[in-house]
Design a protein around this motif. Structure first.
Motif, PDB file in Angstrom:
ATOM      1  N   ILE A  96      33.270 -10.182  54.557  1.00 46.13           N
ATOM      2  CA  ILE A  96      34.178 -10.597  55.630  1.00 46.13           C
ATOM      3  C   ILE A  96      35.135  -9.466  55.992  1.00 46.13           C
ATOM      4  O   ILE A  96      35.363  -9.184  57.175  1.00 46.13           O
ATOM      5  N   ALA A  97      35.689  -8.792  54.987  1.00 48.60           N
ATOM      6  CA  ALA A  97      36.620  -7.690  55.251  1.00 48.60           C
ATOM      7  C   ALA A  97      35.924  -6.567  56.016  1.00 48.60           C
ATOM      8  O   ALA A  97      36.500  -6.005  56.963  1.00 48.60           O
ATOM      9  N   MET A  98      34.698  -6.235  55.637  1.00 47.48           N
ATOM     10  CA  MET A  98      33.958  -5.185  56.348  1.00 47.48           C
ATOM     11  C   MET A  98      33.638  -5.608  57.781  1.00 47.48           C
ATOM     12  O   MET A  98      33.699  -4.791  58.701  1.00 47.48           O
ATOM     13  N   ALA A  99      33.309  -6.885  57.969  1.00 54.67           N
ATOM     14  CA  ALA A  99      33.030  -7.391  59.312  1.00 54.67           C
ATOM     15  C   ALA A  99      34.288  -7.333  60.180  1.00 54.67           C
ATOM     16  O   ALA A  99      34.223  -6.902  61.349  1.00 54.67           O
ATOM     17  N   VAL A 100      35.415  -7.749  59.631  1.00 53.02           N
ATOM     18  CA  VAL A 100      36.679  -7.700  60.370  1.00 53.02           C
ATOM     19  C   VAL A 100      36.996  -6.266  60.763  1.00 53.02           C
ATOM     20  O   VAL A 100      37.347  -5.978  61.921  1.00 53.02           O
ATOM     21  N   MET A 101      36.852  -5.351  59.820  1.00 56.15           N
ATOM     22  CA  MET A 101      37.141  -3.951  60.096  1.00 56.15           C
ATOM     23  C   MET A 101      36.230  -3.424  61.205  1.00 56.15           C
ATOM     24  O   MET A 101      36.700  -2.798  62.162  1.00 56.15           O
ATOM     25  N   THR A 102      34.948  -3.690  61.100  1.00 51.44           N
ATOM     26  CA  THR A 102      33.988  -3.193  62.088  1.00 51.44           C
ATOM     27  C   THR A 102      34.262  -3.762  63.473  1.00 51.44           C
ATOM     28  O   THR A 102      34.287  -3.021  64.466  1.00 51.44           O
ATOM     29  N   ILE A 103      34.475  -5.062  63.532  1.00 50.13           N
ATOM     30  CA  ILE A 103      34.732  -5.711  64.824  1.00 50.13           C
ATOM     31  C   ILE A 103      36.005  -5.165  65.462  1.00 50.13           C
ATOM     32  O   ILE A 103      36.041  -4.880  66.670  1.00 50.13           O
ATOM     33  N   LEU A 104      37.043  -4.997  64.671  1.00 49.59           N
ATOM     34  CA  LEU A 104      38.302  -4.488  65.218  1.00 49.59           C
ATOM     35  C   LEU A 104      38.186  -3.053  65.713  1.00 49.59           C
ATOM     36  O   LEU A 104      38.715  -2.706  66.772  1.00 49.59           O
ATOM     37  N   VAL A 105      37.505  -2.212  64.959  1.00 52.13           N
ATOM     38  CA  VAL A 105      37.361  -0.810  65.375  1.00 52.13           C
ATOM     39  C   VAL A 105      36.541  -0.720  66.658  1.00 52.13           C
ATOM     40  O   VAL A 105      36.916  -0.012  67.605  1.00 52.13           O
ATOM     41  N   VAL A 106      35.434  -1.451  66.732  1.00 53.99           N
ATOM     42  CA  VAL A 106      34.603  -1.440  67.946  1.00 53.99           C
ATOM     43  C   VAL A 106      35.386  -1.995  69.135  1.00 53.99           C
ATOM     44  O   VAL A 106      35.374  -1.427  70.238  1.00 53.99           O
ATOM     45  N   THR A 107      36.094  -3.104  68.917  1.00 55.79           N
ATOM     46  CA  THR A 107      36.890  -3.701  69.993  1.00 55.79           C
ATOM     47  C   THR A 107      37.973  -2.740  70.468  1.00 55.79           C
ATOM     48  O   THR A 107      38.211  -2.606  71.678  1.00 55.79           O
ATOM     49  N   GLN A 108      38.613  -2.062  69.541  1.00 49.43           N
ATOM     50  CA  GLN A 108      39.661  -1.105  69.904  1.00 49.43           C
ATOM     51  C   GLN A 108      39.085   0.040  70.733  1.00 49.43           C
ATOM     52  O   GLN A 108      39.700   0.469  71.713  1.00 49.43           O
ATOM     53  N   VAL A 109      37.914   0.530  70.370  1.00 48.29           N
ATOM     54  CA  VAL A 109      37.275   1.605  71.139  1.00 48.29           C
ATOM     55  C   VAL A 109      36.957   1.122  72.550  1.00 48.29           C
ATOM     56  O   VAL A 109      37.222   1.825  73.543  1.00 48.29           O
TER      57      VAL A 109
END
Length: 179
Positions: free
Chosen positions: A37-50
């Motif tokens: 879950i933590a890795m998914a949150v991190m990935t989603i947030l970084v992609v969304t921010q980009v």
């Protein structure tokens, strides 16, 4: 004949050992999903921010901090899983030349020393956590100590794994033979 009566594998340690190993296995299953879950949150947030930065010329002010927090928690929660599977870096050029009984002794000794180190890490992480409790994160209404709480969890979880390995030896997590 069961593995317990044959005296082979981790079962030779008895029913208490098996119950402790099963309890730690349940903790591992929970933390495994927490890492995912933590890795998914991190990935989603970084992609969304980009996407927000390049497509909309805008930014989500809290996304970097939450992504960093998710990364820290994922990494520290994953450490005990590496201990369980024996995947952390080790140099065994000398140890493999010893007899199996000496190798087992050295494995258990290293596990005990590692557990002691985790206790020391927990102690210092506790001090830092208490010290940083009043500090708040810049973009979140959350204490900065939450970063160090991950270290506390990792130290305790790792200590439990290392203590179990010191108790059961290197074959602690091997699957029991099927009848």
């Amino acid at each position: 004949m069961t593995a317990l009566s044959q005296g082979s594998g981790p079962s030779q340690e008895g029913p208490t050992f098996i119950r402790v190993r099963a309890a730690l296995d349940r903790v591992d299953r929970v933390t495994k999903y927490a890492v995912i879950i933590a890795m998914a949150v991190m990935t989603i947030l970084v992609v969304t921010q980009v996407v927000f930065r390049y497509a909309f010329s805008s930014a989500i002010d809290w996304s970097e901090e939450v992504a960093r927090l998710a990364f820290v928690w994922a990494m520290f929660l994953a450490i005990p899983h590496g201990i369980r599977r024996g995947v952390h870096v080790g140099i065994d050029a000398l140890v493999v030349r010893f007899s199996e009984s000496v190798q087992d002794f050295l494995f258990r000794l290293a596990a005990m020393l590692g557990a002691g180190l985790m206790a020391v890490i927990f102690w210092f992480a506790w001090d830092v956590t208490v010290y940083t409790l009043p500090e708040m994160m810049p973009t979140l209404n959350l204490t900065a100590a939450v970063y160090y709480i991950a270290v506390l969890f990792a130290a305790i979880h790792s200590l439990l794994h290392l203590a179990l390995l010191a108790w059961g030896g290197s074959k602690t997590w091997e699957e029991e033979p099927r009848p």
